[in-house]
Design an enzyme around this catalytic site. Structure first.
Site, PDB file in Angstrom:
ATOM      1  N   HIS A  29     -10.292   0.510  -9.449  1.00  0.00           N
ATOM      2  CA  HIS A  29      -9.874   1.489  -8.440  1.00  0.00           C
ATOM      3  C   HIS A  29      -8.427   1.905  -8.619  1.00  0.00           C
ATOM      4  O   HIS A  29      -8.112   3.089  -8.701  1.00  0.00           O
ATOM      5  CB  HIS A  29     -10.080   0.906  -7.038  1.00  0.00           C
ATOM      6  CG  HIS A  29      -9.375   1.678  -5.965  1.00  0.00           C
ATOM      7  ND1 HIS A  29      -9.846   2.895  -5.524  1.00  0.00           N
ATOM      8  CD2 HIS A  29      -8.226   1.447  -5.281  1.00  0.00           C
ATOM      9  CE1 HIS A  29      -9.011   3.367  -4.596  1.00  0.00           C
ATOM     10  NE2 HIS A  29      -8.025   2.503  -4.439  1.00  0.00           N
ATOM     11  N   PHE A  30      -7.519   0.930  -8.707  1.00  0.00           N
ATOM     12  CA  PHE A  30      -6.117   1.376  -8.723  1.00  0.00           C
ATOM     13  C   PHE A  30      -5.698   1.931 -10.077  1.00  0.00           C
ATOM     14  O   PHE A  30      -4.749   2.703 -10.151  1.00  0.00           O
ATOM     15  CB  PHE A  30      -5.149   0.325  -8.152  1.00  0.00           C
ATOM     16  CG  PHE A  30      -4.972  -0.943  -8.927  1.00  0.00           C
ATOM     17  CD1 PHE A  30      -4.289  -0.975 -10.114  1.00  0.00           C
ATOM     18  CD2 PHE A  30      -5.466  -2.137  -8.408  1.00  0.00           C
ATOM     19  CE1 PHE A  30      -4.107  -2.151 -10.806  1.00  0.00           C
ATOM     20  CE2 PHE A  30      -5.289  -3.331  -9.089  1.00  0.00           C
ATOM     21  CZ  PHE A  30      -4.604  -3.333 -10.291  1.00  0.00           C
ATOM     22  N   HIS A  31      -6.416   1.575 -11.132  1.00  0.00           N
ATOM     23  CA  HIS A  31      -6.113   2.245 -12.400  1.00  0.00           C
ATOM     24  C   HIS A  31      -6.585   3.695 -12.378  1.00  0.00           C
ATOM     25  O   HIS A  31      -5.934   4.576 -12.927  1.00  0.00           O
ATOM     26  CB  HIS A  31      -6.728   1.490 -13.581  1.00  0.00           C
ATOM     27  CG  HIS A  31      -5.893   0.326 -14.028  1.00  0.00           C
ATOM     28  ND1 HIS A  31      -5.977  -0.914 -13.451  1.00  0.00           N
ATOM     29  CD2 HIS A  31      -4.933   0.220 -14.976  1.00  0.00           C
ATOM     30  CE1 HIS A  31      -5.108  -1.736 -14.029  1.00  0.00           C
ATOM     31  NE2 HIS A  31      -4.460  -1.070 -14.965  1.00  0.00           N
ATOM     32  N   ARG A  59     -11.292 -10.606 -10.736  1.00  0.00           N
ATOM     33  CA  ARG A  59     -10.115 -10.071 -11.424  1.00  0.00           C
ATOM     34  C   ARG A  59      -9.120 -11.188 -11.700  1.00  0.00           C
ATOM     35  O   ARG A  59      -9.316 -12.313 -11.258  1.00  0.00           O
ATOM     36  CB  ARG A  59      -9.478  -8.972 -10.577  1.00  0.00           C
ATOM     37  CG  ARG A  59      -8.931  -9.454  -9.254  1.00  0.00           C
ATOM     38  CD  ARG A  59      -8.520  -8.318  -8.364  1.00  0.00           C
ATOM     39  NE  ARG A  59      -7.205  -7.835  -8.711  1.00  0.00           N
ATOM     40  CZ  ARG A  59      -6.312  -7.386  -7.803  1.00  0.00           C
ATOM     41  NH1 ARG A  59      -6.628  -7.320  -6.530  1.00  0.00           N
ATOM     42  NH2 ARG A  59      -5.125  -6.965  -8.179  1.00  0.00           N
ATOM     43  N   ARG A  60      -8.069 -10.874 -12.423  1.00  0.00           N
ATOM     44  CA  ARG A  60      -6.986 -11.807 -12.790  1.00  0.00           C
ATOM     45  C   ARG A  60      -7.497 -13.004 -13.571  1.00  0.00           C
ATOM     46  O   ARG A  60      -7.036 -14.110 -13.401  1.00  0.00           O
ATOM     47  CB  ARG A  60      -6.241 -12.319 -11.555  1.00  0.00           C
ATOM     48  CG  ARG A  60      -5.724 -11.259 -10.649  1.00  0.00           C
ATOM     49  CD  ARG A  60      -4.843 -11.863  -9.589  1.00  0.00           C
ATOM     50  NE  ARG A  60      -4.630 -10.920  -8.534  1.00  0.00           N
ATOM     51  CZ  ARG A  60      -5.257 -10.990  -7.365  1.00  0.00           C
ATOM     52  NH1 ARG A  60      -6.082 -11.953  -7.100  1.00  0.00           N
ATOM     53  NH2 ARG A  60      -5.026 -10.065  -6.463  1.00  0.00           N
ATOM     54  N   TYR A 101       1.691   5.522  -2.248  1.00  0.00           N
ATOM     55  CA  TYR A 101       1.972   6.896  -1.828  1.00  0.00           C
ATOM     56  C   TYR A 101       3.323   7.349  -2.345  1.00  0.00           C
ATOM     57  O   TYR A 101       3.544   8.542  -2.544  1.00  0.00           O
ATOM     58  CB  TYR A 101       1.837   7.021  -0.301  1.00  0.00           C
ATOM     59  CG  TYR A 101       0.422   6.740   0.085  1.00  0.00           C
ATOM     60  CD1 TYR A 101      -0.568   7.663  -0.236  1.00  0.00           C
ATOM     61  CD2 TYR A 101       0.046   5.555   0.659  1.00  0.00           C
ATOM     62  CE1 TYR A 101      -1.891   7.396   0.035  1.00  0.00           C
ATOM     63  CE2 TYR A 101      -1.275   5.283   0.941  1.00  0.00           C
ATOM     64  CZ  TYR A 101      -2.233   6.208   0.625  1.00  0.00           C
ATOM     65  OH  TYR A 101      -3.542   5.938   0.877  1.00  0.00           O
ATOM     66  N   HIS A 112       0.793  -1.212   0.000  1.00  0.00           N
ATOM     67  CA  HIS A 112       0.000   0.000   0.000  1.00  0.00           C
ATOM     68  C   HIS A 112       0.827   1.265   0.000  1.00  0.00           C
ATOM     69  O   HIS A 112       0.528   2.197  -0.726  1.00  0.00           O
ATOM     70  CB  HIS A 112      -1.087   0.045   1.064  1.00  0.00           C
ATOM     71  CG  HIS A 112      -2.169   0.962   0.594  1.00  0.00           C
ATOM     72  ND1 HIS A 112      -3.064   0.605  -0.378  1.00  0.00           N
ATOM     73  CD2 HIS A 112      -2.409   2.258   0.837  1.00  0.00           C
ATOM     74  CE1 HIS A 112      -3.826   1.618  -0.675  1.00  0.00           C
ATOM     75  NE2 HIS A 112      -3.455   2.640   0.040  1.00  0.00           N
TER      76      HIS A 112
END
Lengths: 271, 540
Positions: free
Chosen positions: B366-368, B429-430, B219, B215
């Site tokens: 989300h992370f894209h 996913r995956r 950042y 995580h």
């Protein structure tokens, strides 16, 4: 103020920074380790310490868990990287002598005329596992079991290496090649069926899975049905039983017919 | 004072070249598993591509951007030649060698383990060694940033460290510490198995080590973006930073609370205690704080620019903003994507809400949206802003730049919104393949098709970006002047030592890592019988 004075309680930033962080940690720890465990009415704890240990993830012995009965033996084969590595010429020769008694069903060149599996060029690990399972009773067959029951570990390894050494010959009654059915290349994702080809060749091969090209259609169909009815149960963790149970009878037929129609020389070389 | 321009340009060019390749792979992946593509019949090729995409986008591309930008900040904000240029080149070449070393096994299908490693899956040893080299190369940068700041401090005793450098060094420390988790996983767990010294692996412990990195790494990716928010955007649009102190507080908050939160990635993992999951969840909620502080400060800074340009009224000033300025456009797009992505993130960190979207396409969406959208669009902005100073040539085609930013924004929204949606519908996913002919998932086919089209819009935008930069290398020469960062409304003259140094906050970061990870790691490491046989990729 120098850096030396940074880590003192007379420094307001130090006191506030550390204080707030510690306070958040303490509050969340009390909530996570004490309040929330007791907020679950369906879990009972002996005391606070028990609740804290549980929330911290300490491994605990589960109470009153009985192991389910295993009426039949399970496969106990262990394969290490050394079990079948680099067989000597003598070992293969010994295997050839032993294989004389297999020839009546599996054919003198390892190609069966009797709807038994073709063994010529089959992966050594596959033959090794099945012979062990027949010997231990994890897999039973009226014809095969008596042959396997008196084999020693060394004889099983020699037989495996001998058959793996033989060239892959065409099936005794080759049929025209069929196109790949969906079950072989796609599986059925919504029923949790991986493509046959992802373990048995056509797409990829996984250790312990036989290649199936040119095998007897009747044999493959019978084995899938045996897995589906749990009559055969030497597949580790029910891998094949779970698949065969979810397959339709049309899919079983399509998969068996497809693999039976393929020439074995398309099997990816692995040795 | 940008002296080592070649060094900075090398980092940026390598970053954008590998980004281009990984972006192409990403678009192909979107296409191949959508209803408009024909299934390849080989899932292994998909996972190969996915591993390459993730490894490049996760480890190589943002690290190189942070490094190149970091060197630029060190030279221009401190007005001091970079110390340790040879070391910097060593770090760069380590990354080049590491990347090549990692990519070869991936291309051969020997390391299709995805960039998150997924033990007990074990790939080729050289893949992991390549990743280690990339990390070691970036640690050289961490050391150099620290040394350059130390030398500057000696020459300017008591002076306020320029905000850009303060934030840059905070980001480098965050990276140094967050990478330790994955390094421990690789050195203690994966590499011994990949090298053949062991054949079992404690997958649960390995996952906990990886969550340490997984995580906070986000950042680290975010740092250049936040530095651009505070120190480039206000200057570029003619405003001033509303509060220098607020900016410093945001960066130190990231340092403290970005680390001890990774276990919200292991909510579904049985080997982690529920109490620790709760603590990590609570600290994850705290990360919203520096982001909200930043959104407030930057909106205020932007308002200053608008009012200086004659904007009036409660909201009337928004119209007075320089909307034709690419920097303004990038900021607005980045904030919109950060808003949606952040809201989704609050759902992910809530234990109960996470249960409904865990391991679904929601997470990928989300992370894209956060990384590919909010963060990367500011990487583009940083490159556009720095380019004339690095090349000594003007970027003439402002219109093309605006189109590129618009396309990236539209592409990212079109890609990720349907992704979130099908995730809510339960799409995992995956997965290399979906049978959209099945009535159970046929209704998702339209959303997935839109998503794949979005992928191609992104690819078009990515190509435009590289073309703009390449054309910028041959444009007419100009004198771009010295590279400057935004000034604050009240420029700091003296700053409290706690907000001018990192020691206190690094100490808190390490302390919280120990409290939040110490026991779970110790517990798993000392519990017997937790290892499982390794699964070797590509083995027969």
């Amino acid at each position: 103020m120098s850096t030396r004075d940074l880590f003192t309680f007379s420094n307001r930033h130090f006191t506030i920074g550390v204080g707030i962080t510690a306070a958040i940690l303490v509050v969340t720890a009390i909530a996570g380790f004490v309040v929330l465990p007791f907020a679950q009415p369906w879990v009972r704890f002996a005391n606070v310490w028990d609740a804290i240990c549980s929330a911290a993830g300490v491994a605990q012995r589960a109470a009153n868990v009985t192991t389910p009965d295993q009426p039949k033996r399970l496969s106990e084969v262990v394969l290490t990287s050394r079990t079948l590595s680099r067989p000597s010429q003598e070992a293969i020769g010994r295997g050839a002598t032993l294989a004389q008694r297999c020839a009546i069903c599996h054919g003198p060149t390892g190609i069966s005329r009797a709807d038994s599996p073709n063994l010529a060029g089959q992966y050594a690990a596959v033959i090794y596992k099945e012979l062990h399972d027949f010997r231990s009773g994890a897999r039973a067959n009226a014809v095969m079991s008596p042959f396997a029951v008196n084999l020693t570990d060394e004889e099983i390894a020699d037989l495996s290496n001998y058959y793996a050494y033989l060239p892959r010959l065409p099936a005794y009654h080759p049929t025209p090649q069929l196109p790949k059915p969906n079950i072989v290349i796609y599986g059925a994702p919504m029923r949790g069926i991986a493509p046959c080809g992802s373990c048995h060749g056509s797409l990829d091969n996984k250790t312990g899975s036989p290649w199936l090209e040119g095998q007897s259609e009747a044999y493959m169909k019978a084995q899938l049905q045996a897995f589906a009815s749990s009559e055969r149960r030497n597949d580790i963790s029910q891998q094949m039983r779970n698949i065969a149970r979810a397959m339709t009878s049309q899919e079983i037929e399509a998969a068996a017919a497809y693999y039976a129609s393929q020439p074995p020389d398309i099997v990816k070389a692995v040795d | 004072m940008l002296v080592n321009r070649k060094l900075i340009l090398a980092h940026f060019w390598l970053a954008f070249a590998v980004f281009g390749i990984a972006l192409t792979l990403g678009a192909w992946q979107m296409f191949i598993r959508s209803p408009i593509g024909t299934w390849l019949s080989n899932p292994e090729l998909y996972y190969r591509s996915l591993t390459a995409h993730g490894t490049v986008m996760g480890y190589v591309f943002p690290t190189l951007v942070a490094m190149g930008f970091g060197y630029a900040i060190s030279e221009s904000a401190l007005e001091q030649r970079l110390i340790g240029v040879r070391w910097a080149w060593t770090g760069f070449w380590l990354i080049v060698i590491g990347s090549v070393m990692a990519v070869i096994p991936i291309a051969l299908g020997r390391a299709s383990v995805l960039y998150t490693f997924y033990p007990p899956l074990i790939g080729n040893l050289f893949y992991y060694l390549g990743v280690v080299l990339v990390v070691v190369g970036s640690w050289i940068w961490v050391a150099l940033m620290s040394i350059n700041l130390r030398v500057w401090r000696k020459a300017h005793p008591g002076a306020a460290v320029p905000l850009a450098m303060f934030a840059n060094v905070a980001g480098s420390y965050l990276w140094a510490w967050t990478a330790v988790g994955a390094a421990l996983e690789l050195l203690l767990q994966i590499i011994p198995v990949a090298a053949g010294l062991k054949n079992t692996i404690d997958a649960g412990l390995a996952r906990v080590f990886f969550s340490w990195t997984l995580h906070a790494i986000v950042y680290f990716w975010l740092m250049p973006t936040y530095i651009a928010y505070y120190t480039i955007v206000p200057r570029a649009i003619g405003g001033r930073v509303y509060s220098d102190t607020m900016a410093r507080i945001s960066f130190i908050l990231f340092l403290v609370v970005a680390m001890p939160i990774g276990m919200h990635h292991t909510f579904a993992d049985p080997q982690v205690g529920a109490g620790f999951k709760f603590i990590h969840s609570a600290f994850t909620a705290l990360v919203a704080l520096p982001t909200l502080l930043t959104v407030f400060t930057i909106c205020a800074s932007v308002e200053i620019a608008a009012r200086l340009r004659g904007g009036r009224g409660l909201f009337g000033w928004i119209g007075a903003l320089p909307w034709d300025n690419p920097m303004m456009l990038a900021l607005a797009f980045s904030f919109i994507m950060l808003g949606f992505g952040g809201a989704g993130g609050l759902i992910n960190m809530s234990y109960q809400l996470d249960a409904s979207i865990h391991n679904t396409q929601w997470i990928t969406g989300h992370f894209h949206l956060i990384f590919g959208g909010a963060i990367v669009i500011m990487y583009f902005a940083i490159a556009y802003d720095l380019w004339p100073h690095l090349t000594g040539r003007e970027l003439i085609d402002i219109r093309l730049i605006r189109t590129q930013l618009w396309l990236w924004f539209i592409g990212m929204i079109v890609t990720t919104f349907p992704w979130h949606w099908v995730g809510i519908l339960g799409m995992p996913r995956r997965m290399a393949y979906f049978d959209f002919g099945d009535p159970a998932i046929a209704p998702q086919a339209l959303s997935v098709t839109f998503s794949a089209i979005g992928g191609f819009v992104l690819l078009a935008s990515g190509i435009m970006f590289i073309v703009i930069l390449a054309r910028g290398m041959r444009a007419p020469q100009i004198d771009a002047g010295a590279y400057r960062f935004a000034l604050a409304v009240h420029q700091p003259t003296t700053v409290p030592v706690a907000l001018n140094t990192h020691a206190l906050w690094v100490a808190l970061m390490i302390a919280l890592t120990i409290t939040n990870y110490g026991y779970p790691i110790l517990n798993l490491a000392t519990t017997a019988g937790t290892s499982v046989p390794a699964v070797y990729v590509g083995a027969q």
